[in-house]
Design a protein around this motif. Structure first.
Motif, PDB file in Angstrom:
ATOM      1  N   ARG A  77     -43.651  -2.160  -1.386  1.00 48.49           N
ATOM      2  CA  ARG A  77     -44.483  -2.652  -2.483  1.00 48.49           C
ATOM      3  C   ARG A  77     -43.829  -2.326  -3.820  1.00 48.49           C
ATOM      4  O   ARG A  77     -43.841  -3.138  -4.748  1.00 48.49           O
ATOM      5  CB  ARG A  77     -45.876  -2.024  -2.380  1.00 48.49           C
ATOM      6  N   THR A  78     -43.253  -1.153  -3.929  1.00 48.98           N
ATOM      7  CA  THR A  78     -42.573  -0.756  -5.163  1.00 48.98           C
ATOM      8  C   THR A  78     -41.242  -1.479  -5.319  1.00 48.98           C
ATOM      9  O   THR A  78     -40.888  -1.932  -6.412  1.00 48.98           O
ATOM     10  CB  THR A  78     -42.350   0.764  -5.182  1.00 48.98           C
ATOM     11  N   GLN A  79     -40.503  -1.625  -4.229  1.00 51.55           N
ATOM     12  CA  GLN A  79     -39.187  -2.244  -4.296  1.00 51.55           C
ATOM     13  C   GLN A  79     -39.247  -3.719  -4.681  1.00 51.55           C
ATOM     14  O   GLN A  79     -38.318  -4.237  -5.297  1.00 51.55           O
ATOM     15  CB  GLN A  79     -38.467  -2.070  -2.960  1.00 51.55           C
ATOM     16  N   ILE A  80     -40.338  -4.386  -4.325  1.00 51.65           N
ATOM     17  CA  ILE A  80     -40.472  -5.796  -4.703  1.00 51.65           C
ATOM     18  C   ILE A  80     -40.321  -5.959  -6.209  1.00 51.65           C
ATOM     19  O   ILE A  80     -39.556  -6.794  -6.692  1.00 51.65           O
ATOM     20  CB  ILE A  80     -41.838  -6.353  -4.250  1.00 51.65           C
ATOM     21  N   GLU A  81     -41.055  -5.149  -6.957  1.00 54.21           N
ATOM     22  CA  GLU A  81     -40.996  -5.263  -8.406  1.00 54.21           C
ATOM     23  C   GLU A  81     -39.664  -4.757  -8.949  1.00 54.21           C
ATOM     24  O   GLU A  81     -39.119  -5.337  -9.901  1.00 54.21           O
ATOM     25  CB  GLU A  81     -42.149  -4.486  -9.044  1.00 54.21           C
ATOM     26  N   GLU A  82     -39.096  -3.716  -8.352  1.00 58.80           N
ATOM     27  CA  GLU A  82     -37.802  -3.211  -8.803  1.00 58.80           C
ATOM     28  C   GLU A  82     -36.718  -4.268  -8.625  1.00 58.80           C
ATOM     29  O   GLU A  82     -35.897  -4.488  -9.526  1.00 58.80           O
ATOM     30  CB  GLU A  82     -37.439  -1.948  -8.019  1.00 58.80           C
ATOM     31  N   VAL A  83     -36.702  -4.930  -7.473  1.00 64.64           N
ATOM     32  CA  VAL A  83     -35.703  -5.969  -7.217  1.00 64.64           C
ATOM     33  C   VAL A  83     -35.891  -7.132  -8.180  1.00 64.64           C
ATOM     34  O   VAL A  83     -34.931  -7.678  -8.734  1.00 64.64           O
ATOM     35  CB  VAL A  83     -35.792  -6.457  -5.750  1.00 64.64           C
ATOM     36  N   ARG A  84     -37.129  -7.514  -8.422  1.00 67.47           N
ATOM     37  CA  ARG A  84     -37.400  -8.642  -9.315  1.00 67.47           C
ATOM     38  C   ARG A  84     -36.943  -8.339 -10.738  1.00 67.47           C
ATOM     39  O   ARG A  84     -36.326  -9.174 -11.399  1.00 67.47           O
ATOM     40  CB  ARG A  84     -38.902  -8.951  -9.305  1.00 67.47           C
ATOM     41  N   GLN A  85     -37.234  -7.128 -11.215  1.00 67.59           N
ATOM     42  CA  GLN A  85     -36.913  -6.783 -12.592  1.00 67.59           C
ATOM     43  C   GLN A  85     -35.412  -6.644 -12.826  1.00 67.59           C
ATOM     44  O   GLN A  85     -34.939  -6.826 -13.949  1.00 67.59           O
ATOM     45  CB  GLN A  85     -37.635  -5.484 -12.991  1.00 67.59           C
ATOM     46  N   THR A  86     -34.663  -6.281 -11.782  1.00 61.14           N
ATOM     47  CA  THR A  86     -33.218  -6.111 -11.948  1.00 61.14           C
ATOM     48  C   THR A  86     -32.445  -7.397 -11.681  1.00 61.14           C
ATOM     49  O   THR A  86     -31.219  -7.422 -11.830  1.00 61.14           O
ATOM     50  CB  THR A  86     -32.691  -5.008 -11.007  1.00 61.14           C
ATOM     51  N   ALA A  87     -33.143  -8.460 -11.289  1.00 58.87           N
ATOM     52  CA  ALA A  87     -32.469  -9.740 -11.057  1.00 58.87           C
ATOM     53  C   ALA A  87     -32.036 -10.346 -12.396  1.00 58.87           C
ATOM     54  O   ALA A  87     -32.653 -10.113 -13.440  1.00 58.87           O
ATOM     55  CB  ALA A  87     -33.388 -10.700 -10.319  1.00 58.87           C
ATOM     56  N   ARG A  88     -30.993 -11.141 -12.335  1.00 60.77           N
ATOM     57  CA  ARG A  88     -30.501 -11.772 -13.561  1.00 60.77           C
ATOM     58  C   ARG A  88     -31.557 -12.697 -14.153  1.00 60.77           C
ATOM     59  O   ARG A  88     -31.725 -12.776 -15.376  1.00 60.77           O
ATOM     60  CB  ARG A  88     -29.217 -12.559 -13.255  1.00 60.77           C
ATOM     61  N   HIS A  89     -32.258 -13.401 -13.285  1.00 66.97           N
ATOM     62  CA  HIS A  89     -33.340 -14.281 -13.715  1.00 66.97           C
ATOM     63  C   HIS A  89     -34.586 -13.908 -12.918  1.00 66.97           C
ATOM     64  O   HIS A  89     -34.818 -14.455 -11.830  1.00 66.97           O
ATOM     65  CB  HIS A  89     -32.975 -15.748 -13.497  1.00 66.97           C
ATOM     66  N   PRO A  90     -35.389 -12.961 -13.410  1.00 65.53           N
ATOM     67  CA  PRO A  90     -36.577 -12.539 -12.659  1.00 65.53           C
ATOM     68  C   PRO A  90     -37.492 -13.715 -12.337  1.00 65.53           C
ATOM     69  O   PRO A  90     -37.684 -14.609 -13.157  1.00 65.53           O
ATOM     70  CB  PRO A  90     -37.264 -11.554 -13.621  1.00 65.53           C
ATOM     71  N   TRP A  91     -38.018 -13.708 -11.121  1.00 65.21           N
ATOM     72  CA  TRP A  91     -38.875 -14.795 -10.674  1.00 65.21           C
ATOM     73  C   TRP A  91     -40.337 -14.371 -10.730  1.00 65.21           C
ATOM     74  O   TRP A  91     -40.655 -13.185 -10.772  1.00 65.21           O
ATOM     75  CB  TRP A  91     -38.501 -15.195  -9.245  1.00 65.21           C
ATOM     76  N   ALA A  92     -41.200 -15.358 -10.736  1.00 57.92           N
ATOM     77  CA  ALA A  92     -42.629 -15.063 -10.753  1.00 57.92           C
ATOM     78  C   ALA A  92     -43.084 -14.635  -9.358  1.00 57.92           C
ATOM     79  O   ALA A  92     -42.598 -15.150  -8.348  1.00 57.92           O
ATOM     80  CB  ALA A  92     -43.411 -16.292 -11.204  1.00 57.92           C
TER      81      ALA A  92
END
Length: 228
Positions: A77-92
């Motif tokens: 649950r925590t890693q989902i947001e961490e991966v999204r925020q560190t992506a070059r283009h964060p997705w919704a």
């Protein structure tokens, strides 16, 4: 016909399964009630894989990677947001990470989640599938048993699942009979009850029920790693 009846007709369960767990204890450990169809699935099929691909997490599993009562659901649950925020283009995100509870994984590293809303009505929870904690997401507006029936009958194609998933039909292989299932050394199952007791003994303000914040799990893991 219930979804479980349809599933067992489509994909016969093994002749014998391990005894069902003490669901009252499991739900107390998790701090939430679980969907009835999930409990019935565990009691009917036990641990194993559908179509050599889909594994449902089990309570008190010997490996933390498939343990419904272990730290993995909170970690993911925590890693989902961490991966999204560190992506070059964060997705919704289609669902709030706090509403997601991991309860399965695939051979490709896709995760199956319950969308735990309404929180007090687990039989209304729907299923979300995510490709390795990244986009894309797929939401199935039905229960876990209904999701399995739709997937294993071919009436619903999950975009991130292999197109030849049903190449050998709808099958279930018990974990104890699988020679190619990754194994880990047996470990003492660590329930969230143990983490909760440790947190309360170490000054954390943690209620008796509800999810354990990931920072508390990480603190518990660090202390136990250091003490080992």
């Amino acid at each position: 016909m219930t979804a479980l009846t349809a599933l067992t007709a489509l994909c016969p369960p093994p002749p014998t399964v391990p005894p069902a767990p003490d669901w009252s204890r499991i739900e107390d450990t998790l701090g939430m009630n679980l969907p009835q169809d999930y409990k019935q699935l565990v009691a009917t099929y036990g641990p194993g894989q559908f179509c050599d691909f889909i594994t449902l997490y089990q309570p008190d599993a010997p490996s933390e990677w498939a343990d419904l009562t272990g730290p993995m659901p909170a970690r993911l649950r925590t890693q989902i947001e961490e991966v999204r925020q560190t992506a070059r283009h964060p997705w919704a995100l289609p669902h709030s990470p706090e509403d997601l509870f991991a309860m399965g994984v695939t051979g490709n590293g896709d995760y199956l989640f319950w969308v735990t809303q309404p929180a007090d009505s687990p039989d209304e929870w729907i299923v979300a599938v995510n490709e390795a904690l990244r986009a894309p997401w797929f939401t199935y507006n039905g229960s876990l048993a209904e999701f399995l029936v739709a997937t294993l009958s071919g009436t619903t194609q999950i975009p991130m699942f292999p197109k030849d998933l049903l190449g050998h039909g709808a099958t279930f292989a018990p974990a104890t009979l699988r020679s190619n299932t990754p194994t880990t050394a047996p470990r003492t199952s660590v329930s969230t009850r143990a983490i909760r007791d440790w947190a309360n003994a170490n000054g954390y303000d943690l209620p008796e029920r509800g999810r354990i914040p990931i920072e508390i799990i990480q603190a518990w893991e660090q202390e136990n790693s250091n003490s080992g």
